[in-house]
Write an enzyme that holds these catalytic residues in place. Structure first.
Site, PDB file in Angstrom:
ATOM      1  N   ASP A 136      12.627 -42.341  54.204  1.00 18.78           N
ATOM      2  CA  ASP A 136      13.559 -41.247  53.899  1.00 18.78           C
ATOM      3  C   ASP A 136      14.838 -41.322  54.733  1.00 18.78           C
ATOM      4  OD1 ASP A 136      11.830 -40.177  52.022  1.00 18.78           O
ATOM      5  OD2 ASP A 136      10.770 -38.968  53.506  1.00 18.78           O
TER       6      ASP A 136
ATOM      7  N   ARG B  38      18.906 -35.182  51.148  1.00 16.24           N
ATOM      8  CA  ARG B  38      19.248 -36.177  52.177  1.00 16.24           C
ATOM      9  C   ARG B  38      20.599 -36.845  51.912  1.00 16.24           C
ATOM     10  NH1 ARG B  38      14.832 -35.429  55.099  1.00 16.24           N
ATOM     11  NH2 ARG B  38      12.834 -35.416  54.004  1.00 16.24           N
TER      12      ARG B  38
ATOM     13  N   ARG C 283       0.730 -30.343  53.670  1.00 15.39           N
ATOM     14  CA  ARG C 283      -0.700 -30.665  53.833  1.00 15.39           C
ATOM     15  C   ARG C 283      -1.448 -29.525  54.518  1.00 15.39           C
ATOM     16  NH1 ARG C 283       2.203 -35.297  53.363  1.00 15.39           N
ATOM     17  NH2 ARG C 283       1.176 -37.240  52.726  1.00 15.39           N
TER      18      ARG C 283
ATOM     19  N   ARG D 251      18.581 -43.226  45.490  1.00 12.29           N
ATOM     20  CA  ARG D 251      19.321 -43.152  46.763  1.00 12.29           C
ATOM     21  C   ARG D 251      20.121 -44.405  47.059  1.00 12.29           C
ATOM     22  NH1 ARG D 251      14.848 -39.777  50.313  1.00 12.29           N
ATOM     23  NH2 ARG D 251      15.579 -37.756  49.587  1.00 12.29           N
TER      24      ARG D 251
HETATM   25  C1  S3P Z   1       5.856 -38.299  51.729  1.00 18.38           C
HETATM   26  C2  S3P Z   1       5.805 -39.647  51.481  1.00 18.38           C
HETATM   27  C3  S3P Z   1       6.988 -40.450  51.135  1.00 18.38           C
HETATM   28  C4  S3P Z   1       8.298 -39.744  51.473  1.00 18.38           C
HETATM   29  C5  S3P Z   1       8.280 -38.308  51.074  1.00 18.38           C
HETATM   30  C6  S3P Z   1       7.136 -37.566  51.730  1.00 18.38           C
HETATM   31  C7  S3P Z   1       4.608 -37.597  52.033  1.00 18.38           C
HETATM   32  O1  S3P Z   1       6.971 -40.717  49.754  1.00 18.38           O
HETATM   33  O2  S3P Z   1       9.380 -40.396  50.870  1.00 18.38           O
HETATM   34  O3  S3P Z   1       9.496 -37.682  51.442  1.00 18.38           O
HETATM   35  O4  S3P Z   1       4.651 -36.449  52.514  1.00 18.38           O
HETATM   36  O5  S3P Z   1       3.527 -38.164  51.788  1.00 18.38           O
HETATM   37  P1  S3P Z   1       6.087 -41.946  49.162  1.00 18.38           P
HETATM   38  O6  S3P Z   1       4.762 -41.839  49.733  1.00 18.38           O
HETATM   39  O7  S3P Z   1       6.095 -41.779  47.671  1.00 18.38           O
HETATM   40  O8  S3P Z   1       6.817 -43.166  49.590  1.00 18.38           O
END
Ligand code: S3P
Length: 448
Positions: A326, A403, A29, A357
């Site tokens: 995660d 992971r 981000r 997973r």
């Molecule tokens: C993330 C959101 C999660 C997470 C991913 C990172 C993010 O996914 O599993 O590793 O940075 O917004 P989801 O929003 O699809 O659940």
């Protein structure tokens, strides 16, 4: 055997004090918002893992200037909202679902055409969850069957604001919609019934966007409404990236499982939407002390002191899943060593991560002699109340999933016999120095 095999061997107590690599979600981000802002953004603590480097390359291909000054210290000169340039080649997002989905949000409201692809794992993952809402802005997506990559996006020339209720709890979908809304006139609205990580909302505010978050009643359900005013002027800022709680999870669980351990993990992100694993491990009897809680760059952080503990099985409610989504693979390893049964509910989303997973954890644990049951959305692990049996020389299939690789190496440290994984290379996506850092704490991780 293809790939780069690695073994986690039964180890003694861990000790030491470490700073884990930067948060992956926040790193993506920071680069994206920096590219959309006007002026210079400086980033400290950026995760230099492959996923984030793909995002840096993509933002460069869209016209942002991005430079690395020193390890973790990066500078971005943004183009301003709506001013990104058409990339002259395919954007390859590697293994990164976050990179791909958030980027689609940005591209949807830019008048350009771009083609996105990724590795075999990313090309299997569902993209319709973002292309569907993003289409309502006027963008057109041409994807493979099932809405999969490679796909072409033709961004909207006159983007419309979006109004979307998340059908699945997903910060990636929420963020994609908000990113598209940045370049639409008027107000973009997202409603979520289950709170997901709010790094985008925090960072949008930090860069100067007008964003309002409030509790609402959504047809009888408590929900959260996020309102973003479109076409703000974002200005370059400094971003301090905390250590990634999802990476901290590996030394944290390893220290809990190895008797006599004492490990300090410094400046770990403590965003409430990321800390479900700590809550669960404390409920299991884990000795985790939270010290020096503070805020840095709009995100809560703290130091964690972890000591070897006897864990007991618990039921993990479905409602906790978004805040530890995660971390289930590594929690399953802790459950394998705990006494009694751990039941993890509400895991449907685990099936569409870098690998399925739920299936990968269940298969791997069974191979290591652990009693495990896989249901469509539930995983049940019956722990050994001590060291689980461990591997039998057959390699655990990591399936391009970092992971899964790290979780089973940690299991090997705490098992009776070593655990072999087939491929270490995916670990570089999120935690390039995992083996070195773990060895520094006393873990025996080595080539077979
Ligand atoms: C993330 C959101 C999660 C997470 C991913 C990172 C993010 O996914 O599993 O590793 O940075 O917004 P989801 O929003 O699809 O659940």
């Amino acid at each position: 055997m293809a790939g780069h095999p690695m073994t986690g061997r039964p180890s003694g107590a861990l000790s030491g004090s470490v700073r884990l690599p930067g948060d992956k979600s926040i790193s993506h981000r920071a680069l994206m918002f920096g590219a959309l802002a006007v002026g210079e953004t400086t980033i400290d603590g950026l995760l230099e893992g492959e996923d984030v480097l793909r995002t840096a390359a993509a933002m460069r291909a869209l016209g942002a200037e991005i430079e690395r000054d020193a390890k973790g210290c990066w500078r971005v000169w943004g183009r301003g909202i709506g001013a990104l340039a058409e990339p002259d080649d395919v954007l390859d997002m590697g293994n990164s679902g976050t990179g791909a989905r958030l980027l689609l949000g940005i591209l949807a409201s830019h008048p350009l055409t771009a083609v996105l692809t990724g590795d075999a794992s990313l090309r299997r993952r569902p993209m319709a969850r973002v292309t569907e809402p993003l289409s309502t802005s006027g963008a057109v997506f041409i994807a493979r069957e099932g809405g999969r990559l490679p796909l072409t996006v033709i961004g909207a020339r006159d983007p419309l604001p979006l109004d979307y209720r998340l059908p699945v709890p997903s910060a990636q979908v929420k963020s994609a919609v908000l990113l598209a809304g940045l370049n639409a006139p008027g107000e973009t609205r997202v409603v979520e019934r289950e709170a997901t990580r709010d790094h985008s909302e925090r960072m949008l505010r930090h860069f100067g966007a007008d964003i309002v978050i409030r509790e609402i009643d959504d047809e009888g359900h408590r929900a959260q409404e996020i309102l973003l005013t479109g076409q703000p002027e974002l200005t370059g800022r400094h971003v301090q990236v905390p250590a990634d709680p999802s990476s901290a999870a590996f030394p944290l669980v390893a220290a809990l499982l190895l008797p006599g351990s004492e490990v300090r993990l410094k400046a770990v992100g403590m965003n409430p939407q990321r800390s479900g694993l700590i809550t669960t491990l404390q409920e299991m009897g884990g000795d985790i002390t939270i010290e020096n809680a503070r805020e840095e760059g709009g995100e809560p952080i703290a130091d964690l002191v972890v000591r070897g503990s006897r864990l007991k099985g618990v039921a993990v409610p479905a409602g906790r899943a978004p805040s530890m989504i995660d971390e289930y693979p590594i929690l399953a390893m802790a459950a394998a060593a705990a006494e009694g049964r751990t039941v993890m509910h509400g895991l449907g989303e685990l099936r569409v991560k870098e690998s399925d997973r739920l299936a990968a954890v269940a298969r791997g644990l069974a191979l290591c002699g652990v009693e495990v049951t896989e249901q469509p959305e539930t995983l049940t692990v019956t722990g050994c109340g001590g060291r689980p049996p461990g591997g039998n020389n057959q390699a655990i299939a990591t399936e391009l999933d970092h992971r899964i690789a790290m979780s089973f190496l940690v299991l090997g440290l705490a098992a009776e016999r070593p655990v072999l994984i087939d491929d270490m290379t995916p670990v570089a996506t999120s935690f390039p120095d995992f083996a070195g850092l773990m060895r520094g704490l006393g873990a025996e991780i080595a080539e077979p």
